[in-house]
Scaffold this motif. Structure first.
Motif, PDB file in Angstrom:
ATOM      1  N   LEU A  60     -60.837 -34.545 -13.647  1.00  0.00           N
ATOM      2  CA  LEU A  60     -61.883 -34.036 -14.537  1.00  0.00           C
ATOM      3  C   LEU A  60     -63.121 -34.909 -14.438  1.00  0.00           C
ATOM      4  O   LEU A  60     -63.016 -36.114 -14.240  1.00  0.00           O
ATOM      5  CB  LEU A  60     -61.410 -34.077 -15.996  1.00  0.00           C
ATOM      6  N   ARG A  61     -64.262 -34.287 -14.622  1.00  0.00           N
ATOM      7  CA  ARG A  61     -65.500 -35.050 -14.789  1.00  0.00           C
ATOM      8  C   ARG A  61     -65.452 -35.715 -16.160  1.00  0.00           C
ATOM      9  O   ARG A  61     -64.810 -35.223 -17.083  1.00  0.00           O
ATOM     10  CB  ARG A  61     -66.716 -34.141 -14.723  1.00  0.00           C
ATOM     11  N   ASN A  62     -66.182 -36.806 -16.282  1.00  0.00           N
ATOM     12  CA  ASN A  62     -66.233 -37.533 -17.545  1.00  0.00           C
ATOM     13  C   ASN A  62     -66.680 -36.624 -18.693  1.00  0.00           C
ATOM     14  O   ASN A  62     -66.108 -36.675 -19.784  1.00  0.00           O
ATOM     15  CB  ASN A  62     -67.183 -38.735 -17.414  1.00  0.00           C
ATOM     16  N   SER A  63     -67.663 -35.783 -18.456  1.00  0.00           N
ATOM     17  CA  SER A  63     -68.165 -34.901 -19.520  1.00  0.00           C
ATOM     18  C   SER A  63     -67.096 -33.909 -19.978  1.00  0.00           C
ATOM     19  O   SER A  63     -66.989 -33.618 -21.168  1.00  0.00           O
ATOM     20  CB  SER A  63     -69.418 -34.156 -19.056  1.00  0.00           C
ATOM     21  N   HIS A  64     -66.299 -33.406 -19.036  1.00  0.00           N
ATOM     22  CA  HIS A  64     -65.233 -32.467 -19.410  1.00  0.00           C
ATOM     23  C   HIS A  64     -64.118 -33.172 -20.171  1.00  0.00           C
ATOM     24  O   HIS A  64     -63.543 -32.617 -21.107  1.00  0.00           O
ATOM     25  CB  HIS A  64     -64.669 -31.766 -18.178  1.00  0.00           C
ATOM     26  N   LEU A  65     -63.835 -34.396 -19.771  1.00  0.00           N
ATOM     27  CA  LEU A  65     -62.841 -35.192 -20.487  1.00  0.00           C
ATOM     28  C   LEU A  65     -63.321 -35.457 -21.915  1.00  0.00           C
ATOM     29  O   LEU A  65     -62.557 -35.306 -22.869  1.00  0.00           O
ATOM     30  CB  LEU A  65     -62.591 -36.500 -19.742  1.00  0.00           C
ATOM     31  N   ALA A  66     -64.590 -35.792 -22.063  1.00  0.00           N
ATOM     32  CA  ALA A  66     -65.161 -36.039 -23.391  1.00  0.00           C
ATOM     33  C   ALA A  66     -65.054 -34.792 -24.269  1.00  0.00           C
ATOM     34  O   ALA A  66     -64.720 -34.891 -25.456  1.00  0.00           O
ATOM     35  CB  ALA A  66     -66.621 -36.473 -23.260  1.00  0.00           C
ATOM     36  N   GLU A  67     -65.321 -33.623 -23.710  1.00  0.00           N
ATOM     37  CA  GLU A  67     -65.204 -32.378 -24.480  1.00  0.00           C
ATOM     38  C   GLU A  67     -63.785 -32.187 -24.989  1.00  0.00           C
ATOM     39  O   GLU A  67     -63.575 -31.814 -26.142  1.00  0.00           O
ATOM     40  CB  GLU A  67     -65.587 -31.177 -23.613  1.00  0.00           C
ATOM     41  N   ARG A  68     -62.810 -32.436 -24.134  1.00  0.00           N
ATOM     42  CA  ARG A  68     -61.414 -32.245 -24.537  1.00  0.00           C
ATOM     43  C   ARG A  68     -60.960 -33.272 -25.564  1.00  0.00           C
ATOM     44  O   ARG A  68     -60.076 -33.003 -26.365  1.00  0.00           O
ATOM     45  CB  ARG A  68     -60.526 -32.265 -23.303  1.00  0.00           C
ATOM     46  N   LEU A  69     -61.577 -34.440 -25.524  1.00  0.00           N
ATOM     47  CA  LEU A  69     -61.243 -35.484 -26.494  1.00  0.00           C
ATOM     48  C   LEU A  69     -62.036 -35.345 -27.786  1.00  0.00           C
ATOM     49  O   LEU A  69     -61.751 -36.033 -28.766  1.00  0.00           O
ATOM     50  CB  LEU A  69     -61.521 -36.870 -25.887  1.00  0.00           C
ATOM     51  N   HIS A  70     -63.057 -34.513 -27.769  1.00  0.00           N
ATOM     52  CA  HIS A  70     -63.955 -34.345 -28.917  1.00  0.00           C
ATOM     53  C   HIS A  70     -64.666 -35.649 -29.252  1.00  0.00           C
ATOM     54  O   HIS A  70     -64.780 -36.032 -30.428  1.00  0.00           O
ATOM     55  CB  HIS A  70     -63.213 -33.817 -30.157  1.00  0.00           C
ATOM     56  N   ARG A 111     -59.392 -26.324 -34.873  1.00  0.00           N
ATOM     57  CA  ARG A 111     -60.092 -27.608 -34.992  1.00  0.00           C
ATOM     58  C   ARG A 111     -61.578 -27.414 -34.683  1.00  0.00           C
ATOM     59  O   ARG A 111     -61.921 -26.972 -33.597  1.00  0.00           O
ATOM     60  CB  ARG A 111     -59.488 -28.603 -34.016  1.00  0.00           C
ATOM     61  N   PRO A 112     -62.439 -27.773 -35.633  1.00  0.00           N
ATOM     62  CA  PRO A 112     -63.875 -27.652 -35.364  1.00  0.00           C
ATOM     63  C   PRO A 112     -64.329 -28.791 -34.454  1.00  0.00           C
ATOM     64  O   PRO A 112     -63.721 -29.863 -34.447  1.00  0.00           O
ATOM     65  CB  PRO A 112     -64.514 -27.780 -36.755  1.00  0.00           C
ATOM     66  N   PRO A 113     -65.404 -28.583 -33.688  1.00  0.00           N
ATOM     67  CA  PRO A 113     -65.908 -29.683 -32.869  1.00  0.00           C
ATOM     68  C   PRO A 113     -66.463 -30.781 -33.764  1.00  0.00           C
ATOM     69  O   PRO A 113     -66.951 -30.512 -34.857  1.00  0.00           O
ATOM     70  CB  PRO A 113     -67.023 -29.044 -32.032  1.00  0.00           C
ATOM     71  N   ARG A 114     -66.346 -32.016 -33.296  1.00  0.00           N
ATOM     72  CA  ARG A 114     -66.906 -33.132 -34.049  1.00  0.00           C
ATOM     73  C   ARG A 114     -68.411 -33.134 -33.902  1.00  0.00           C
ATOM     74  O   ARG A 114     -68.939 -32.782 -32.854  1.00  0.00           O
ATOM     75  CB  ARG A 114     -66.353 -34.458 -33.542  1.00  0.00           C
ATOM     76  N   ALA A 115     -69.084 -33.556 -34.945  1.00  0.00           N
ATOM     77  CA  ALA A 115     -70.546 -33.615 -34.923  1.00  0.00           C
ATOM     78  C   ALA A 115     -71.004 -34.542 -33.809  1.00  0.00           C
ATOM     79  O   ALA A 115     -70.447 -35.617 -33.607  1.00  0.00           O
ATOM     80  CB  ALA A 115     -71.067 -34.113 -36.261  1.00  0.00           C
ATOM     81  N   GLY A 116     -72.009 -34.091 -33.070  1.00  0.00           N
ATOM     82  CA  GLY A 116     -72.590 -34.912 -32.021  1.00  0.00           C
ATOM     83  C   GLY A 116     -71.896 -34.838 -30.687  1.00  0.00           C
ATOM     84  O   GLY A 116     -72.316 -35.482 -29.735  1.00  0.00           O
ATOM     85  N   THR A 117     -70.808 -34.044 -30.562  1.00  0.00           N
ATOM     86  CA  THR A 117     -70.109 -33.977 -29.287  1.00  0.00           C
ATOM     87  C   THR A 117     -70.373 -32.680 -28.542  1.00  0.00           C
ATOM     88  O   THR A 117     -70.139 -32.612 -27.358  1.00  0.00           O
ATOM     89  CB  THR A 117     -68.584 -34.119 -29.462  1.00  0.00           C
TER      90      THR A 117
END
Length: 162
Positions: free
Chosen positions: A53-63, A145-151
């Motif tokens: 995964l790209r870092n950005s996609h990993l970040a999305e999955r981790l919220h 689960r709602p997305p976290r603010a700022g992500t």
């Protein structure tokens, strides 16, 4: 028997159970030398397979924010559990993949989790477990689960002119 006034608050009981489960999980990871957050990254990368995964996609999955993901990936790379490889579709980008050591550890973590959680839930009989599963499935399905603010970026970030 509880009266209405002495009945435990459902949210408090649920949060207490959640804290206990997280603590048990954190403690079970100590011998493996990883944190719960690192474990979660390994798990997500394990599901991504060989393509990574790209870092950005990993970040999305981790919220979480991408910069926070970079920090945990750096920690895992230092432990030789993940590697960064060039993205064959975009040479400017990199992919994060599990190393062979990371894959082996992920299997070990799966067993640690199973043992740790079994020790928590073994106080319930089979019928109670099934009922708890049924109820939690309802709650998870009906309360995504709602997305976290700022992500996550808003769907329409440009303002409309009046």
């Amino acid at each position: 028997m509880h009266t209405e006034e002495s009945k435990p608050d459902l949210a408090d009981l649920f949060l207490q159970a959640s804290r206990t489960i997280r603590g048990r999980w954190r403690d079970s990871l100590l011998p493996a030398g990883v944190t719960p957050h690192q474990s979660r990254v390994l798990s997500i990368l394990g599901r991504a397979g060989d393509q990574g995964l790209r870092n950005s996609h990993l970040a999305e999955r981790l919220h979480i924010a991408a910069r926070s993901t970079t920090e945990v990936v750096d920690q895992l790379a230092a432990k030789q559990l993940v590697a960064r490889t060039p993205d064959p579709e975009d040479r400017r980008a990199t992919l994060i993949v599990l190393s062979d050591t990371g894959r082996d550890l992920l299997e070990e973590l799966s067993q640690l989790r199973k043992v740790s959680m079994e020790g928590y839930f073994d106080k319930l009989g089979a019928e109670d477990r099934e009922e708890l599963i049924r109820l939690l499935e309802i709650l998870n399905r009906e309360n995504p689960r709602p997305p976290r603010a700022g992500t996550c970026k808003p769907a329409n970030s440009s303002r409309q002119k009046e």
